[in-house]
Design a protein around this motif. Structure first.
Motif, mmCIF file in Angstrom:
data_model
loop_
_atom_site.group_PDB
_atom_site.id
_atom_site.type_symbol
_atom_site.label_atom_id
_atom_site.label_comp_id
_atom_site.label_asym_id
_atom_site.label_seq_id
_atom_site.Cartn_x
_atom_site.Cartn_y
_atom_site.Cartn_z
ATOM 1 N N GLU A 152 0.852 -1.190 0.000
ATOM 2 C CA GLU A 152 0.000 0.000 0.000
ATOM 3 C C GLU A 152 0.886 1.238 0.000
ATOM 4 O OE1 GLU A 152 -2.533 -0.045 3.411
ATOM 5 O OE2 GLU A 152 -3.245 -2.092 3.056
ATOM 6 N N GLY A 153 0.384 2.311 -0.626
ATOM 7 C CA GLY A 153 1.094 3.579 -0.580
ATOM 8 C C GLY A 153 2.227 3.660 -1.590
ATOM 9 N N GLU A 154 3.166 4.558 -1.307
ATOM 10 C CA GLU A 154 4.266 4.833 -2.232
ATOM 11 C C GLU A 154 5.556 5.013 -1.437
ATOM 12 O OE1 GLU A 154 5.164 7.908 -5.976
ATOM 13 O OE2 GLU A 154 3.643 8.393 -4.461
ATOM 14 N N PHE A 155 6.625 4.430 -1.940
ATOM 15 C CA PHE A 155 7.917 4.495 -1.269
ATOM 16 C C PHE A 155 8.995 4.977 -2.238
ATOM 17 C CE2 PHE A 155 5.608 1.620 1.440
ATOM 18 C CZ PHE A 155 6.150 1.775 2.712
ATOM 19 N N GLU A 156 10.032 5.519 -1.650
ATOM 20 C CA GLU A 156 11.243 5.842 -2.403
ATOM 21 C C GLU A 156 12.402 5.084 -1.768
ATOM 22 O OE1 GLU A 156 13.899 9.746 -3.743
ATOM 23 O OE2 GLU A 156 12.744 9.784 -1.874
ATOM 24 N N VAL A 157 13.226 4.476 -2.601
ATOM 25 C CA VAL A 157 14.431 3.796 -2.121
ATOM 26 C C VAL A 157 15.630 4.469 -2.779
ATOM 27 C CG1 VAL A 157 15.719 1.627 -2.021
ATOM 28 C CG2 VAL A 157 13.223 1.606 -1.805
ATOM 29 N N ILE A 158 16.593 4.854 -1.958
ATOM 30 C CA ILE A 158 17.804 5.500 -2.457
ATOM 31 C C ILE A 158 18.993 4.629 -2.050
ATOM 32 C CG2 ILE A 158 19.231 7.580 -2.438
ATOM 33 C CD1 ILE A 158 16.743 9.112 -1.464
ATOM 34 N N THR A 165 11.357 5.112 -7.264
ATOM 35 C CA THR A 165 10.056 5.279 -6.619
ATOM 36 C C THR A 165 9.208 4.047 -6.879
ATOM 37 O OG1 THR A 165 10.143 7.682 -6.898
ATOM 38 C CG2 THR A 165 7.995 6.719 -6.469
ATOM 39 N N LEU A 166 8.524 3.571 -5.835
ATOM 40 C CA LEU A 166 7.715 2.364 -5.938
ATOM 41 C C LEU A 166 6.273 2.657 -5.557
ATOM 42 C CD1 LEU A 166 10.119 -0.077 -4.040
ATOM 43 C CD2 LEU A 166 9.956 0.237 -6.501
ATOM 44 N N ALA A 167 5.334 2.150 -6.352
ATOM 45 C CA ALA A 167 3.909 2.265 -6.053
ATOM 46 C C ALA A 167 3.384 0.897 -5.635
ATOM 47 C CB ALA A 167 3.156 2.781 -7.283
ATOM 48 N N ILE A 182 15.119 4.222 2.880
ATOM 49 C CA ILE A 182 13.740 3.920 2.481
ATOM 50 C C ILE A 182 12.864 5.026 3.049
ATOM 51 C CG2 ILE A 182 11.812 2.306 2.708
ATOM 52 C CD1 ILE A 182 13.892 0.077 3.039
ATOM 53 N N ARG A 183 12.028 5.622 2.198
ATOM 54 C CA ARG A 183 11.196 6.746 2.641
ATOM 55 C C ARG A 183 9.761 6.537 2.151
ATOM 56 N NH1 ARG A 183 14.198 10.657 0.799
ATOM 57 N NH2 ARG A 183 15.233 10.991 2.809
ATOM 58 N N CYS A 184 8.787 6.832 3.014
ATOM 59 C CA CYS A 184 7.373 6.748 2.643
ATOM 60 C C CYS A 184 6.940 8.084 2.048
ATOM 61 C CB CYS A 184 6.528 6.405 3.862
ATOM 62 S SG CYS A 184 4.769 6.219 3.516
ATOM 63 N N LEU A 185 6.453 8.044 0.819
ATOM 64 C CA LEU A 185 6.049 9.261 0.124
ATOM 65 C C LEU A 185 4.540 9.482 0.237
ATOM 66 C CD1 LEU A 185 8.128 8.773 -3.170
ATOM 67 C CD2 LEU A 185 8.812 9.990 -1.085
ATOM 68 N N GLY A 186 4.103 10.655 -0.232
ATOM 69 C CA GLY A 186 2.680 10.952 -0.279
ATOM 70 C C GLY A 186 2.087 11.253 1.085
ATOM 71 N N THR A 187 0.751 11.128 1.164
ATOM 72 C CA THR A 187 0.031 11.480 2.391
ATOM 73 C C THR A 187 -0.622 10.273 3.058
ATOM 74 O OG1 THR A 187 -1.962 11.983 1.097
ATOM 75 C CG2 THR A 187 -0.436 13.804 1.544
#
Length: 204
Positions: A152-158, A165-167, A182-187
């Protein structure tokens, strides 16, 4: 992430206390084996004496960074600190009893759904992340690989400065023997599963 390098949830409290209770016994046993006082370990680890005392008495849930500093001061791997010396071959773990770790910012919860006895080579987590939550890890041993699958949601991995970016439904395999974030994006709250293979062949 793997737990290398790498204080806190609510209905997850029981699970968190399972980790810290086990951790407290291990820290105390290793400290006494090295004949270290609380003050001496605090100085070597850069962790407050009061925090170490609370950990040993199972009164707090330390961050991964705190566990890492203690493991370094005691000259053992963080996997060894977290691993249990006891346990059945077949084990049912309820949701309330699932061990839980938190990111440094407290916004990403990692439920340890893999077997603690395998943490030196295989780690498996259920990830729940609040928007903006960030999990930053130093590189693990050479050849280590992680796979993050977004539920669920959207993540960014660096990884080493390279971003993906992963959906929902996306999976990413990446080298975790390098600095990675690892970062959780969006709201929206993000959910994912993460498998860390600590002794995989190096990806070229």
């Amino acid at each position: 992430m793997a737990i290398e390098g790498k204080e806190r949830p609510r209905s997850a409290d029981q699970g968190a206390h399972l980790v810290s209770g086990q951790l407290g016994k291990t820290i105390q046993r290793l400290r006494k084996a090295y004949n270290l006082s609380l003050s001496e370990l605090a100085e070597q680890a850069g962790v407050a004496k009061s925090i170490i005392s609370q950990i040993e008495r199972n009164e707090t849930n330390p961050t991964l960074a705190t566990i890492w500093r203690l493991s370094q001061a005691l000259d053992v791997s963080i996997e060894r600190v977290l691993a249990s010396d006891e346990g059945p071959v077949i084990e049912k773990v309820t949701r309330a009893d699932t061990p839980m770790l938190l990111s440094e910012d407290g916004k990403i919860r990692l439920a340890i759904i893999g077997w603690l006895r395998t943490v030196e080579w295989l780690q498996w987590y259920d990830v729940t992340a609040e928007p903006g939550g960030t999990l930053e890890s130093e590189g693990h041993q050479r050849g280590a690989v992680e796979c993050l699958s977004v539920l669920e949601g959207e993540f960014e991995v660096i990884v080493a400065g390279v971003s993906q970016t992963l959906a929902q439904g996306d999976s990413l395999r990446y080298r975790s023997d390098r600095h990675h974030i690892i970062r959780c994006l969006g709201t929206a709250t993000g959910r994912a599963t993460m498998v860390c293979i600590m002794k995989a062949a190096a990806m070229e």
